[in-house]
Design a protein around this motif. Structure first.
Motif, mmCIF file in Angstrom:
data_model
loop_
_atom_site.group_PDB
_atom_site.id
_atom_site.type_symbol
_atom_site.label_atom_id
_atom_site.label_comp_id
_atom_site.label_asym_id
_atom_site.label_seq_id
_atom_site.Cartn_x
_atom_site.Cartn_y
_atom_site.Cartn_z
ATOM 1 N N ASP A 1 -13.159 -91.162 10.481
ATOM 2 C CA ASP A 1 -12.716 -90.422 11.657
ATOM 3 C C ASP A 1 -12.202 -89.026 11.316
ATOM 4 O OD1 ASP A 1 -13.224 -92.509 13.588
ATOM 5 O OD2 ASP A 1 -11.527 -93.565 12.701
ATOM 6 N N GLU B 1 -24.898 -85.183 18.523
ATOM 7 C CA GLU B 1 -24.541 -86.291 17.641
ATOM 8 C C GLU B 1 -25.809 -86.756 16.949
ATOM 9 O OE1 GLU B 1 -24.379 -90.352 20.199
ATOM 10 O OE2 GLU B 1 -22.808 -88.915 20.674
ATOM 11 N N GLY C 1 -29.275 -91.433 15.613
ATOM 12 C CA GLY C 1 -29.184 -92.857 15.326
ATOM 13 C C GLY C 1 -30.494 -93.552 15.033
ATOM 14 N N THR D 1 -30.261 -94.272 9.187
ATOM 15 C CA THR D 1 -28.911 -94.203 8.624
ATOM 16 C C THR D 1 -28.737 -92.976 7.740
ATOM 17 O OG1 THR D 1 -29.588 -95.592 6.762
ATOM 18 C CG2 THR D 1 -28.608 -96.706 8.677
ATOM 19 N N GLU E 1 -22.879 -91.929 13.685
ATOM 20 C CA GLU E 1 -21.572 -92.148 14.322
ATOM 21 C C GLU E 1 -20.677 -90.918 14.303
ATOM 22 O OE1 GLU E 1 -21.026 -94.896 16.146
ATOM 23 O OE2 GLU E 1 -23.031 -95.492 15.532
ATOM 24 N N ARG E 2 -21.282 -89.727 14.107
ATOM 25 C CA ARG E 2 -20.527 -88.467 14.103
ATOM 26 C C ARG E 2 -21.042 -87.555 15.212
ATOM 27 N NH1 ARG E 2 -15.991 -87.888 11.630
ATOM 28 N NH2 ARG E 2 -16.395 -85.708 11.207
ATOM 29 N N SER F 1 -15.641 -88.178 14.785
ATOM 30 C CA SER F 1 -16.387 -89.424 14.978
ATOM 31 C C SER F 1 -16.705 -89.617 16.458
ATOM 32 C CB SER F 1 -15.594 -90.621 14.458
ATOM 33 O OG SER F 1 -14.446 -90.851 15.253
ATOM 34 N N VAL F 2 -17.800 -90.326 16.738
ATOM 35 C CA VAL F 2 -18.163 -90.657 18.111
ATOM 36 C C VAL F 2 -17.037 -91.474 18.738
ATOM 37 C CG1 VAL F 2 -19.788 -91.984 19.529
ATOM 38 C CG2 VAL F 2 -20.644 -90.521 17.680
ATOM 39 N N ALA F 3 -16.492 -92.420 17.993
ATOM 40 C CA ALA F 3 -15.462 -93.329 18.519
ATOM 41 C C ALA F 3 -14.194 -92.599 18.946
ATOM 42 C CB ALA F 3 -15.123 -94.397 17.481
#
Length: 180
Positions: free
Chosen positions: A53, A112, A115, A118, A136-137, A158-160
């Motif tokens: 993150d 982003e 996906g 990887t 995931e970035r 981070s995406v999250a």
């Protein structure tokens, strides 16, 4: 103050990076920000260094942008850089806008990792080499035309925890001066 990598959190204050043109200054008011990558054509400050993150506020002098087909192309203007990023098949564009930093209008493309794999996806090339984005970035890319050529001002996170990354970066972005 001169931005230097010390391994310690930066003290509150106004920073610049010698040798980077155009001259960039910005202020760190609070938070545990660290100077991590300091090169001739690229530098950044980061929070949560080394974590998935990690939040980064980055400044770059791109020599090339990875665009259509994932190939690198030379660009000279902010509009051309944004167009190239939009054409990169390894990136998903989730936002586009205009940005104003230090009275300069810029073109913003928010992307982003698409996906599909990887592997990291190339975004732009700077001295000393390519910058890429991992799965995931997300990356907020602001491109600005300056007297010293194309400037990229970026925020990575981070995406999250994307909203947290933008909120952490905003106080720094609001204090950026370009070329003075």
């Amino acid at each position: 103050m001169e931005l230097e990598r010390t391994g310690e959190a930066l003290a509150p204050g106004r920073y610049t990076r010698a040798g980077f043109a155009p001259r960039i200054t910005f202020e760190i008011a609070e938070g545990a920000w660290y100077a991590e990558q300091l090169y001739t054509g690229f530098f950044d400050v980061q929070q949560e260094v080394g974590s998935p993150d990690v939040i980064a506020v980055q400044f770059a002098k791109p020599s090339e942008i990875y665009g259509e087909g994932g190939s690198s192309v030379r660009v000279e203007t902010a509009e051309d850089a944004a167009a190239a990023v939009r054409g990169n098949p390894g990136l998903t564009v989730f936002g586009e806008s205009e940005s104003l930093i230090d009275g300069r209008s810029g073109v913003v493309v928010e992307v982003e990792h698409a996906g599909r794999s990887t592997a990291n996806v190339g975004v732009l090339a700077v001295p000393p080499g390519p910058l890429s984005i991992a799965p995931e970035r997300r990356l907020w890319l602001g491109f600005f035309d300056t007297d010293d050529g194309l400037l990229a001002v970026m925020v990575g996170g981070s995406v999250a925890r994307w909203d947290e990354a933008l909120a952490a970066a905003e106080p720094i972005l609001e204090t950026v001066t370009i070329g003075r």
